[in-house]
Design an enzyme around this catalytic site. Sequence first.
Site, mmCIF file in Angstrom:
data_model
loop_
_atom_site.group_PDB
_atom_site.id
_atom_site.type_symbol
_atom_site.label_atom_id
_atom_site.label_comp_id
_atom_site.label_asym_id
_atom_site.label_seq_id
_atom_site.Cartn_x
_atom_site.Cartn_y
_atom_site.Cartn_z
ATOM 1 N N LYS A 281 0.841 -1.194 0.000
ATOM 2 C CA LYS A 281 0.000 0.000 0.000
ATOM 3 C C LYS A 281 0.875 1.243 0.000
ATOM 4 O O LYS A 281 1.969 1.229 0.576
ATOM 5 C CB LYS A 281 -0.832 0.044 1.293
ATOM 6 C CG LYS A 281 -1.987 -0.929 1.357
ATOM 7 C CD LYS A 281 -2.751 -0.738 2.669
ATOM 8 C CE LYS A 281 -3.837 -1.775 2.833
ATOM 9 N NZ LYS A 281 -4.953 -1.605 1.882
ATOM 10 N N ARG A 355 -10.168 -11.592 2.283
ATOM 11 C CA ARG A 355 -11.053 -12.625 1.743
ATOM 12 C C ARG A 355 -10.358 -13.979 1.735
ATOM 13 O O ARG A 355 -11.010 -15.026 1.854
ATOM 14 C CB ARG A 355 -11.517 -12.212 0.342
ATOM 15 C CG ARG A 355 -10.395 -12.038 -0.645
ATOM 16 C CD ARG A 355 -10.826 -11.287 -1.894
ATOM 17 N NE ARG A 355 -10.906 -9.846 -1.683
ATOM 18 C CZ ARG A 355 -11.296 -8.979 -2.607
ATOM 19 N NH1 ARG A 355 -11.654 -9.403 -3.815
ATOM 20 N NH2 ARG A 355 -11.326 -7.694 -2.353
HETATM 21 N N1 BES Z 1 -7.938 -3.861 4.682
HETATM 22 C C1 BES Z 1 -8.194 -3.445 3.360
HETATM 23 C C2 BES Z 1 -9.534 -2.728 3.198
HETATM 24 C C3 BES Z 1 -9.658 -1.394 3.888
HETATM 25 C C4 BES Z 1 -9.319 -0.238 3.228
HETATM 26 C C5 BES Z 1 -10.170 -1.317 5.158
HETATM 27 C C6 BES Z 1 -9.442 0.984 3.870
HETATM 28 C C7 BES Z 1 -10.315 -0.098 5.788
HETATM 29 C C8 BES Z 1 -9.948 1.058 5.155
HETATM 30 C C9 BES Z 1 -8.209 -4.653 2.423
HETATM 31 O O1 BES Z 1 -7.387 -5.715 2.787
HETATM 32 C C10 BES Z 1 -7.723 -4.169 1.099
HETATM 33 O O2 BES Z 1 -6.617 -3.719 1.018
HETATM 34 N N2 BES Z 1 -8.583 -4.266 0.098
HETATM 35 C C11 BES Z 1 -8.256 -3.818 -1.213
HETATM 36 C C12 BES Z 1 -8.823 -4.815 -2.200
HETATM 37 C C13 BES Z 1 -8.337 -4.615 -3.597
HETATM 38 C C14 BES Z 1 -6.858 -4.935 -3.690
HETATM 39 C C15 BES Z 1 -9.132 -5.528 -4.508
HETATM 40 C C16 BES Z 1 -8.907 -2.445 -1.411
HETATM 41 O O3 BES Z 1 -10.000 -2.220 -0.905
HETATM 42 O O4 BES Z 1 -8.292 -1.607 -2.061
HETATM 43 ZN ZN ZN Z 2 -5.374 -5.502 2.103
#
Ligand code: BES
Ligand code: ZN
Length: 504
Positions: A281, A355
Amino acid sequence: MIIKASAQKYSDADIRLLVVFTGERQANDRFILSEGLTAVDRTLDGHLIKLLDDERFSGEAKKTVSVSSNGKIKAPRIVVAGLGDPKKLTIQDFRDTVATVGRNMRNFHAETVGFYLPNELLNVLGPEKTALGVTEGLKLGLYEYINYKRPEKYPFTLREVLMFVYPTRLNAVSAGISRGTILADAVSYARDLVNEPPSVTTPAYLAREAEKIARSSDLVTVEISDKKDIESLGMGGLLGIARGSDEEPKFIRLDYRGGSGPNIVIVGKGITFDTGGLSIKPSGSMETMKLDMAGGAAILAVFRALTVLKPKITVTGLIAATENMPSAKAIKPGDIVKAMNGKTIEILNTDAEGRVVLADALSYAGKKLKPEVIIDLATLTGACMVALGQDVAGLFSNDEALRNDIEMAAGRAGELVWPMPLTKAYREELKSTVADVKNITKSRYGGAITAALFLEEFVPEGVRWAHLDIAGPAYAEKDAPGTPVGGTGFGVLTLIEYLLSRHP
Ligand code: BES
Ligand code: ZN
Ligand code: ZN
């Protein structure tokens, strides 16, 4: 903090602050729900309402005015708190109004406070719910996470809260106070777990917390699976995501047996820190990623409350706990893992890790338990925040009655959830060329839905299931009366309401 119901006269009580509620100002300039206001105004020789008139106080919910009592009653200050239109008064507005009053108390350093709860108000919300709302509002509004701060020079602690009611209401109000205390303590515990730094709340830490809860009650047992057990169980998803971390993953199972009914399974995402893994990230998005175990924290908090509430139900809690870290050993985009139900997953983005670990938790429920219902809580997708904003959780379910029950439970709990579809046509997008499913889709659209559809692949056949995507409401980025910045404990109250509704 002592909170109790009292039949004492409000004017004689030895308190620093008296709180009086009122409804909104009407066209004829009178206030609705003004029983308390009128009584106190009389004691103050008309001084109170005159001041509200001077300030054009509207009586809107969450608005307060503070007045000196001029020595007419024992409390030196009075706060008038608006509740708006009583017909539209929701439990969250009531709680937030009390939380606002709590902040007033902190400003005035009023360590002892009394709430004037006239019958007129108790009749609107019910005496128990009113007391519950005052208790929750105060405790949650005054919640602070200060474990790592230097002690303050003039620390504020609320020592005593009195709720003034007629003697006939004492029992109901006391019951509301007890329940409100249990619930607010559970929510605060979930907040603490989220707010604690991520290098502290490791998977092993969460496992130790689960063990503590089990030790505290005869009705709860715990089983912690460590890395070796997770291997034997065949949880390739959880193992794969954990590969990049120096912290061992833990699969946590709690069982509450308060009755003999069907087993309700609640599941929490327990990513104790989400860097994104090799699909790392950007630093801005990573700042708050200690929040990614908020689902797991909610499960622990619910179990803590169950040990005190002791409903006659059977509940299993599951938490798939690991960090998501990049390293030379980390799982790579293109890798394939096999979940406990035998389905293979092509990992194309290591940041869609929630997931993948939940796939194993859901599979476990199918293989090892006889779930009548499964409800999972997960900070799953940024897409859900795009869809519903930061205050509302996405609610997905394969069963209309269950979705309805959870909506009702959330309504009673004062938490915001909104139904989202499990659009069948989008399942195509999860097909992989090399495995049974892949963990992301090509399209940028509908990410909260496709994530939920991915989970559905691992829900045991024929089991009623609901998924709450709590990515938005799990964490408050800005301060609000009931939720200071940080973990909110979202979902704890809804789950408890749902579980209590299953009490036979
Ligand atoms: N933990 C994150 C989701 C999240 C984002 C929670 C912001 C709280 C605040 C999750 O693991 C994630 O990174 N999801 C990605 C999925 C994508 C790569 C398909 C996302 O939401 O960008
Ligand atoms: Zn994530
Ligand atoms: Zn995550």
